[in-house]
Design an enzyme around this catalytic site. Structure first.
Site, mmCIF file in Angstrom:
data_model
loop_
_atom_site.group_PDB
_atom_site.id
_atom_site.type_symbol
_atom_site.label_atom_id
_atom_site.label_comp_id
_atom_site.label_asym_id
_atom_site.label_seq_id
_atom_site.Cartn_x
_atom_site.Cartn_y
_atom_site.Cartn_z
ATOM 1 N N ARG A 157 -43.368 -19.065 31.749
ATOM 2 C CA ARG A 157 -44.332 -18.238 31.500
ATOM 3 C C ARG A 157 -44.264 -17.209 32.879
ATOM 4 O O ARG A 157 -44.288 -17.813 33.922
ATOM 5 C CB ARG A 157 -45.705 -18.570 31.283
ATOM 6 N N GLU A 186 -45.511 -7.535 30.412
ATOM 7 C CA GLU A 186 -44.110 -7.239 29.969
ATOM 8 C C GLU A 186 -44.384 -6.001 29.072
ATOM 9 O O GLU A 186 -45.429 -5.811 28.081
ATOM 10 C CB GLU A 186 -43.567 -8.523 28.916
ATOM 11 N N HIS A 203 -37.258 -11.106 28.668
ATOM 12 C CA HIS A 203 -37.869 -12.462 27.678
ATOM 13 C C HIS A 203 -36.893 -12.581 26.471
ATOM 14 O O HIS A 203 -37.696 -12.600 25.502
ATOM 15 C CB HIS A 203 -39.227 -12.040 27.290
#
Length: 230
Positions: A157, A186, A203
């Site tokens: 994370r 993000e 990601h």
């Protein structure tokens, strides 16, 4: 190798990055910014050869079995990383509040306190479940404990690493580099994109066909178990 006549072919960026993120992080090859969705085998060979020769990571000149990998969070994903790299015969340290002595004995892992792991590891890979008390868990104070030729990898994370502190460390050569798949916000638009020794992916650490199918099946299985009150 350069004399081979390789035909150009296309690679979607996500598949290319998924293929090289692990190898580049462990070998010290800083694949950072890609401006096109199309690459050739020859370009990949040329770039890789150039980056290996000029790698900024000091441990790249050491035998791979001498490299120490520190895993923060030896849960399911951390253990998967251990299995993935076991063929390299790396020295592995682990930090976790719950210790699995059976697994650590089987894979020759040494549990360590966090400070020792940070100071002794060439590569630090984070695999923690996030909670509010872990926000900025890796800050400048902890980064400063690491070797100046070490790299840190975060695929868990983004909030776990203080990105401002990480940038300061990179700017001042406190740390050799970083591999990041997750970020505080993000899509990421911060200053870390400017650094050649930062490998960044959007990601997509789990973006593989087999993994996506497994995730979808697990979601359905858990839904069925919930409906059955099991």
């Amino acid at each position: 190798m350069k004399n081979l006549n390789y035909k150009h072919f296309t690679m979607k960026r996500k598949h290319f990055l998924k293929s090289v993120i692990g190898a580049s992080a462990f070998l010290g090859i800083p694949f950072n910014s890609f401006s096109s969705d199309r690459y050739s085998i020859q370009e990949l060979i040329d770039n890789t050869e150039k980056e290996v020769k000029g790698s900024m990571f000091g441990f790249a000149d050491s035998p791979i079995e001498k490299v120490r990998v520190g895993i923060i969070g030896l849960g399911t994903i951390g253990k998967s990383l251990v299995k993935l790299v076991k063929g390299f015969d790396l020295k592995i340290l682990a930090y976790d509040l719950e210790r699995d002595n059976v697994f650590s004995k089987k894979y020759n892992i040494s549990y360590a306190e966090l400070d020792y792991l940070l100071k002794d590891s060439d590569i630090v890979s984070i695999h923690l479940n996030y909670s509010n008390d872990l926000k900025n868990f890796i800050n400048y104070e902890k980064i400063e404990m690491m070797k100046s030729n070490a790299i840190i990898i975060n695929t868990s994370r983004g909030e776990i690493i203080n990105e401002t502190d990480l940038e300061i460390a990179l700017k001042n050569n406190i740390l050799a580099g970083a591999g990041l798949d997750v970020f505080n916000e993000e899509p990421y638009s911060g200053n870390l994109k400017k650094y050649d020794n930062v490998l960044m992916t959007p990601h997509i650490g789990s973006y593989a066909k087999e993994i996506r199918i497994k995730m979808e099946l697990e979601a359905v299985e858990n839904l069925i178990l919930g409906l059955k009150n099991e």
